[in-house]
Design an enzyme around this catalytic site. Sequence first.
Site, mmCIF file in Angstrom:
data_model
loop_
_atom_site.group_PDB
_atom_site.id
_atom_site.type_symbol
_atom_site.label_atom_id
_atom_site.label_comp_id
_atom_site.label_asym_id
_atom_site.label_seq_id
_atom_site.Cartn_x
_atom_site.Cartn_y
_atom_site.Cartn_z
ATOM 1 N N ASP A 56 0.781 -1.181 -0.001
ATOM 2 C CA ASP A 56 -0.058 -0.079 -0.036
ATOM 3 C C ASP A 56 0.831 1.353 -0.128
ATOM 4 O OD1 ASP A 56 -2.897 -1.079 0.308
ATOM 5 O OD2 ASP A 56 -1.714 -2.226 2.077
ATOM 6 N N HIS A 58 0.903 3.111 -2.565
ATOM 7 C CA HIS A 58 -0.217 3.932 -3.174
ATOM 8 C C HIS A 58 0.191 5.511 -3.688
ATOM 9 C CE1 HIS A 58 -3.919 2.006 -2.758
ATOM 10 N NE2 HIS A 58 -3.670 1.878 -1.632
ATOM 11 N N ASP A 92 -0.925 -2.486 -4.707
ATOM 12 C CA ASP A 92 -1.320 -0.966 -4.455
ATOM 13 C C ASP A 92 -0.215 -0.189 -4.651
ATOM 14 O OD1 ASP A 92 -3.934 -2.306 -4.250
ATOM 15 O OD2 ASP A 92 -4.309 -2.087 -2.267
ATOM 16 N N ASN A 127 -5.475 -5.009 -5.526
ATOM 17 C CA ASN A 127 -6.725 -4.715 -5.855
ATOM 18 C C ASN A 127 -6.718 -3.459 -6.794
ATOM 19 O OD1 ASN A 127 -6.363 -3.259 -3.265
ATOM 20 N ND2 ASN A 127 -8.319 -2.524 -3.593
ATOM 21 N N HIS A 128 -6.019 -2.319 -6.533
ATOM 22 C CA HIS A 128 -5.862 -1.259 -7.427
ATOM 23 C C HIS A 128 -5.222 -1.568 -8.755
ATOM 24 C CE1 HIS A 128 -7.608 1.802 -4.624
ATOM 25 N NE2 HIS A 128 -7.311 1.030 -3.885
#
Length: 249
Positions: A56, A58, A92, A127-128
């Site tokens: 993550d 991001h 992610d 998932n992203h």
Amino acid sequence: MDMPHAATWKRTYVSALIVAALGAAMLGNLQAQKPAALQQQAAPTAKPGSLVAIADLHGDIDKAKSALQLLSIVDDQGRWSAEGVTVVQLGDLVDRGPSSLQLLSYMHSLQDQAVRHSSRLVLLLGNHELLNLHGDFRYVAADELTQLGQRQSAEGVAAGSQASLAAAATADSAETAATAVAADPAATSQHDAATAAYLAGLEAWAALWRKPAGSQKPPSTAAAAAAAAAGPPSGVAAGDARSSVGHIT
């Protein structure tokens, strides 16, 4: 106030002062010891043979570098420095933050650098990444799309598409647009330019994740199909995001 009650009150007051003084002294000692305690709890250093997992990030390349530096995976210049370690990025990398593409490029460069240090960086899809592969760009930072569109325009790559997108974006109501221009032409022009840049960036972003027409399946897909046909595998090998994402770099 009679004498017995006065003496009791004085003893209580003096006791309270002593307790307060002792408490302040203890608090001062704790505060003086705090830096040493924190130094003893420094982040662990990745040693040869270590397995490190991180997730993550991001689209925040600065925080990503800080996290890797904290574990001595990369040096203060952001270059891979750890020897004999395996780092697994659990997905992610993209969305939310303003530097998803820059972070993707950086992590892929670290993969190549890791090999030279007898190390390995494994990039998994989260998932992203899957959202973007399926054309769902809701979580892509607007600033990143706008900057991408501006770069495309400056390079002349998306000049034609940007003009058509800008026309489509401002053609909803000719009368309203004319009124806005008359009221504040400079502000309207800036708004139109920002909208065009955003839409051009969105189109460029989508093209990065879009499978080229007539292209073959990604190597990872072909390998998975072959493995399934051959029967259950004896072990599970970690995947490489570059083989699954296709031409995203």
